[in-house]
Design an enzyme around this catalytic site. Structure first.
Site, mmCIF file in Angstrom:
data_model
loop_
_atom_site.group_PDB
_atom_site.id
_atom_site.type_symbol
_atom_site.label_atom_id
_atom_site.label_comp_id
_atom_site.label_asym_id
_atom_site.label_seq_id
_atom_site.Cartn_x
_atom_site.Cartn_y
_atom_site.Cartn_z
ATOM 1 N N ARG A 100 10.805 -40.773 64.699
ATOM 2 C CA ARG A 100 11.821 -41.242 63.734
ATOM 3 C C ARG A 100 12.840 -42.185 64.359
ATOM 4 O O ARG A 100 13.686 -42.741 63.677
ATOM 5 C CB ARG A 100 12.530 -40.055 63.078
ATOM 6 C CG ARG A 100 13.365 -39.201 64.032
ATOM 7 C CD ARG A 100 14.118 -38.120 63.268
ATOM 8 N NE ARG A 100 14.954 -37.304 64.175
ATOM 9 C CZ ARG A 100 15.872 -36.439 63.774
ATOM 10 N NH1 ARG A 100 16.068 -36.258 62.470
ATOM 11 N NH2 ARG A 100 16.588 -35.744 64.626
ATOM 12 N N HIS A 170 10.141 -34.232 56.881
ATOM 13 C CA HIS A 170 11.402 -33.479 56.712
ATOM 14 C C HIS A 170 12.166 -33.978 55.469
ATOM 15 O O HIS A 170 13.287 -34.468 55.587
ATOM 16 C CB HIS A 170 12.230 -33.707 57.981
ATOM 17 C CG HIS A 170 13.444 -32.870 58.152
ATOM 18 N ND1 HIS A 170 14.485 -32.838 57.266
ATOM 19 C CD2 HIS A 170 13.812 -32.030 59.155
ATOM 20 C CE1 HIS A 170 15.428 -32.029 57.700
ATOM 21 N NE2 HIS A 170 15.055 -31.526 58.826
ATOM 22 N N GLU A 272 10.333 -29.100 53.458
ATOM 23 C CA GLU A 272 9.621 -29.864 54.477
ATOM 24 C C GLU A 272 8.196 -29.353 54.680
ATOM 25 O O GLU A 272 7.991 -28.136 54.810
ATOM 26 C CB GLU A 272 10.386 -29.779 55.796
ATOM 27 C CG GLU A 272 11.856 -30.160 55.669
ATOM 28 C CD GLU A 272 12.699 -29.649 56.812
ATOM 29 O OE1 GLU A 272 12.184 -29.576 57.954
ATOM 30 O OE2 GLU A 272 13.873 -29.308 56.567
HETATM 31 O O1 TA6 Z 1 14.598 -28.624 59.261
HETATM 32 C C1 TA6 Z 1 15.820 -27.944 59.394
HETATM 33 C C2 TA6 Z 1 16.472 -28.396 60.684
HETATM 34 O O2 TA6 Z 1 15.688 -28.066 61.803
HETATM 35 C C3 TA6 Z 1 17.858 -27.776 60.740
HETATM 36 O O3 TA6 Z 1 17.931 -26.774 61.746
HETATM 37 C C4 TA6 Z 1 18.783 -28.958 61.007
HETATM 38 O O4 TA6 Z 1 18.956 -29.140 62.394
HETATM 39 C C5 TA6 Z 1 18.001 -30.084 60.347
HETATM 40 O O5 TA6 Z 1 16.652 -29.824 60.697
HETATM 41 C C6 TA6 Z 1 18.461 -31.483 60.668
HETATM 42 O O6 TA6 Z 1 18.145 -31.806 61.993
HETATM 43 P P1 TA6 Z 1 18.633 -33.252 62.534
HETATM 44 O O7 TA6 Z 1 18.146 -33.332 63.953
HETATM 45 O O8 TA6 Z 1 18.008 -34.298 61.655
HETATM 46 O O9 TA6 Z 1 20.134 -33.247 62.395
#
Ligand code: TA6
Length: 300
Positions: A100, A170, A272
């Site tokens: 990403r 995600h 997700e």
């Molecule tokens: O998918 C949920 C998660 O793992 C949360 O724990 C939170 O950290 C979210 O992803 C967002 O992660 P990021 O690295 O995009 O801030």
């Protein structure tokens, strides 16, 4: 710089259904438009940043405070998390992998007789910052706009040894009021609660009334986000995944994220399609192997 890139891409891949442009932060992007609606994808991270079916309210959510730079992840849309989901297993880099954060290349654009439009973006180990020292790999993300928005991530092991990875599509979804929605389809599923640091079993629909960060195990079915205020259901189907993550940061975590408005948790929920280690869903590809992680998004 970015204008030139957009113009070059437009001349090579543009058409009535594909318009390449210089988006936020001057990052090159493509707008896919047809009878089914509009979607936009940035080459940075092969990141779907918007999806709006014809005549409907936008389905994907984007933070008003998202960064749009070549070194930051975008906050919203469909982040492609790869080759790790969650913390870096090696403890060296940030969460959710380098895909990403990388500049993907356009491979082709296609418009089918059925009226569907697809763009294929590609990333290989040669395109990734050497600091990540990746094994040989190739990723292709195909984004198709039709009656559904389909994001299909193909993972190719182009090396001569096993390729171990985890990941996720995600996706951030746009809802009128997160506290009013019901996320259906995970009833009776066991999950890892990343907030409470415990395991539990889902009873009934998931409701958003606190910070929710759950990794559901052995889930391959359709999840439905029932939104009574927008009076619609967002249907989220998938393949190539047996773990589903549901996330809403709620009040305190929202305040801790600089690229997430303090009150923005009210209008989003992440559902997700994952290959999440905490659900035993990490993957290993043999040399020459290929796998696909796919999410299919539509409204009812
Ligand atoms: O998918 C949920 C998660 O793992 C949360 O724990 C939170 O950290 C979210 O992803 C967002 O992660 P990021 O690295 O995009 O801030």
């Amino acid at each position: 710089m970015s204008e030139n890139i957009a113009m070059q891409l437009q001349s090579r891949f543009g058409s009535d259904n594909f318009n390449f442009f210089s988006g936020s932060g001057d990052l090159p992007a493509v707008r896919i438009s047809n009878e089914f609606g509009v979607a936009e994808v940035m080459l940075h991270g092969a990141h779907v940043i918007s999806y709006q079916p014809a005549g409907a309210v936008p389905v994907l959510w984007m933070s008003g405070k998202s960064m749009f730079t070549e070194k930051d992840p975008i906050r919203g849309g469909i982040p492609v998390c790869w080759p790790w989901f969650g913390p870096d297993p090696a403890g060296k880099f940030g969460g959710h992998g380098f895909a990403r954060l990388s500049q993907w290349q356009v491979v082709e654009t296609m418009h089918s007789p059925a009226g569907k439009s697809s763009v294929v973006l590609e990333l290989t180990d040669q395109d990734v910052d050497a600091v990540f020292a990746p094994q040989p790999f190739k990723l292709q993300l195909t984004v198709t706009l039709g009656t559904a928005l389909v994001a299909a991530l193909k993972i190719f092991n182009t090396g001569d040894r096993e390729l171990a990875y985890s990941g996720a599509l995600h996706s951030y979804f746009n809802v009128a009021d997160a506290s009013a929605i019901a996320v259906e389809g995970l009833d009776d599923c066991s999950y890892r609660d990343s907030v409470l640091q415990c395991d539990d079993v889902q009873a009934g629909p998931v409701v958003i009334d606190r910070e929710i960060d759950r990794i559901y195990r052995n889930t391959s079915g359709i999840v439905r986000i029932v939104d009574p205020v927008f009076n619609r259901v967002i249907k989220v189907a998938k393949s190539g995944s047996t773990s589903t993550v549901v996330w809403n940061p709620w009040i305190e975590k929202s305040k801790r994220m600089p690229d997430f408005g303090d009150e923005e948790y009210h209008t989003m929920v992440c559902v997700e399609a994952a290959n999440a280690p905490a659900a035993g869903d990490s993957r290993v590809l043999p040399p020459g192997g290929m796998a696909e992680l796919r999410q299919m998004i539509s409204i009812e």
